[in-house]
Design an enzyme around this catalytic site. Structure first.
Site, PDB file in Angstrom:
ATOM      1  N   HIS A 131       0.806  -1.220   0.000  1.00 10.81           N
ATOM      2  CA  HIS A 131       0.000   0.000   0.000  1.00 10.81           C
ATOM      3  C   HIS A 131       0.843   1.276   0.000  1.00 10.81           C
ATOM      4  CE1 HIS A 131      -3.339  -2.594   0.213  1.00 10.81           C
ATOM      5  NE2 HIS A 131      -3.378  -2.794   1.519  1.00 10.81           N
ATOM      6  N   HIS A 148     -10.022   1.224   0.696  1.00 11.17           N
ATOM      7  CA  HIS A 148      -9.826   0.070   1.579  1.00 11.17           C
ATOM      8  C   HIS A 148     -10.911  -0.040   2.655  1.00 11.17           C
ATOM      9  CE1 HIS A 148      -7.600  -3.140   3.484  1.00 11.17           C
ATOM     10  NE2 HIS A 148      -6.590  -2.994   2.654  1.00 11.17           N
ATOM     11  N   GLU A 163     -11.244  -4.341  -3.035  1.00 12.43           N
ATOM     12  CA  GLU A 163     -10.339  -3.270  -3.468  1.00 12.43           C
ATOM     13  C   GLU A 163     -10.145  -3.379  -4.974  1.00 12.43           C
ATOM     14  OE1 GLU A 163      -6.726  -3.603  -0.852  1.00 12.43           O
ATOM     15  OE2 GLU A 163      -8.030  -5.037   0.117  1.00 12.43           O
TER      16      GLU A 163
HETATM   17  C1  GLA Z   1      -4.749  -5.670   1.828  1.00  7.78           C
HETATM   18  C2  GLA Z   1      -3.799  -6.776   1.739  1.00  7.78           C
HETATM   19  C3  GLA Z   1      -3.926  -7.618   2.949  1.00  7.78           C
HETATM   20  C4  GLA Z   1      -3.710  -6.796   4.183  1.00  7.78           C
HETATM   21  C5  GLA Z   1      -4.644  -5.662   4.216  1.00  7.78           C
HETATM   22  C6  GLA Z   1      -4.353  -4.765   5.378  1.00  7.78           C
HETATM   23  O1  GLA Z   1      -6.032  -6.068   1.616  1.00  7.78           O
HETATM   24  O2  GLA Z   1      -3.954  -7.545   0.577  1.00  7.78           O
HETATM   25  O3  GLA Z   1      -2.984  -8.649   2.899  1.00  7.78           O
HETATM   26  O4  GLA Z   1      -2.406  -6.319   4.189  1.00  7.78           O
HETATM   27  O5  GLA Z   1      -4.566  -4.941   3.014  1.00  7.78           O
HETATM   28  O6  GLA Z   1      -4.263  -5.433   6.575  1.00  7.78           O
END
Ligand code: GLA
Length: 381
Positions: A136, A209, A346
């Site tokens: 991210h 998210h 997402e």
């Molecule tokens: C995304 C990632 C997950 C996790 C979340 C945050 O969805 O794919 O693996 O890191 O963010 O916890």
């Protein structure tokens, strides 16, 4: 009391009753539109809370810190409103925000293997914040952790957040100017528009998210929700959750959600990909038609009747079932968010695309305009 005083008291009581009535009417029939209020400060900059309300009482609250959606209230089949996203009541709750509740994620949502990529012959190194990977967008000045400029839209029920990520920030090239817009329509749609420009070629992958629980946040896990994902293929991952490069057909696997299936019906199967992801934490390759908005997923919660439909211009969606939530975060109304209490959809480019020339390109070049749209539509059945 002499009669004249008595009349005065009666008059005051009467006027108070009338104004109370008018106030009650006003607040129960909240006008649709955008409201802005002070919500604190971060990095010495003001943070504002924007409340979008539509004519059905659907309400979205978002702030310019991380572009975070704090709450989203939608009706069930009886018209009862509930807040269906995990999060906190105040700004402070989001500092820090390790599970990225409600946030805009970027510059590069999802993972970049070993925190490195090569572009036009130059190798770039990014901060590693997820074992050997960058997740991210990195560590410090990522889209979920900065104060954006917030501006209510003119003539529309929405708010625009703009952020200039400077050349070299978190290791990425180019001055990248990004605007994310949230618009709430009277058809109970939350439209999210992402636009960006750059002055040097750079990878970009921006997503939202939010963790949904259509029963209402804090109200148990999401395993009984039924989901349809419009994808015939997904990208299997290695032990660090980096795509291996394979596009695997979902047919005959626990990843087949082409017909609506309970999230929990196969989540703990002894299938290598589910073991690696501790559940679903995978990128589904959408069956797209043309370049416009196309159906990504539809989720139905049987007890409340709430339905969430996701359409997008993006090539993929990361379906994440909150496997890493472990009860260590206490959110709104003292709710403890345990494992799988929320799911994320997402919409995005494929993870680690800069290191996979076969994946759809996630490189934005100077002179080009990045534009992606995702719509979350709420209804009941
Ligand atoms: C995304 C990632 C997950 C996790 C979340 C945050 O969805 O794919 O693996 O890191 O963010 O916890």
């Amino acid at each position: 009391m002499i009669p004249r005083q008595l009349w005065c008291v009666r008059l005051i009581v009467f006027l108070a009753a009338i104004s109370g009535l008018l106030f009650a009417q006003n607040s129960s029939k909240k006008k649709s539109g955008v409201e802005q209020k002070d919500f604190g400060t971060r990095d010495g900059r003001p943070v504002n809370l924007y409340t979008l309300t539509n004519s059905h009482g659907v309400e979205v609250r978002a702030m310019n810190y991380g572009g975070i959606i704090l709450s989203l209230r939608v009706p069930d089949r009886k018209g009862q409103l509930a807040d269906i996203v995990l999060g906190h009541e105040k700004l402070e709750g989001y500092i820090p925000n390790p599970p990225y509740f409600g946030a805009i994620v970027g510059r590069y949502a999802n993972r970049i293997a070993n925190g490195t990529f090569t572009l036009d012959g130059k190798t770039y190194t990014l901060p590693k914040n997820d074992g050997p990977n960058t997740l991210h967008g990195g560590m410090t000045r990522t889209f979920d952790k900065v104060v954006w400029d917030g501006e209510p839209l003119k003539g529309k029920n929405g708010v625009a957040f703009t952020y200039l990520s400077k050349d070299g920030e978190e290791g990425f090239p180019g001055n990248l100017k990004t605007t994310v817009t949230y618009t709430l329509t009277d058809k109970n749609e939350l439209i999210i528009d992402y636009e960006a420009t750059t002055d040097k070629a750079t990878p970009i992958n921006v997503s939202q998210h939010s963790y949904f629980n259509l029963k209402g946040e804090g109200n148990g896990d999401i395993l009984d929700h039924e989901i349809m994902i419009n994808a015939d293929k997904f990208t299997p991952v290695d032990k660090n959750l980096i795509p291996t490069g394979e596009l695997r057909p979902v047919k005959g696997t626990p990843f087949d959600f082409t017909t609506s299936t309970k999230i929990g019906s196969r989540i703990d199967d002894n299938y290598e990909q589910l073991v690696l992801g501790h559940g679903y934490d995978h990128n589904f390759v959408l069956n797209r038609k043309g370049s416009g908005l196309s159906l990504a997923a539809r989720v139905y919660e049987p007890t409340t009747g709430r339905v969430l439909e996701v359409t997008t211009t993006q090539p993929a969606v990361q379906f994440y079932t909150g496997n890493f939530l472990d009860g260590s975060v206490t959110g709104k109304e003292g709710h403890v968010y345990k494992r799988r209490f929320g799911f994320c959809l997402e919409t995005q480019h494929f993870p680690d695309s800069p290191n996979h020339p076969d994946f759809p390109s996630a490189i934005l070049k100077p002179g080009e305009k990045f534009h992606q749209t995702t719509v979350f539509k709420f209804s009941t059945k």
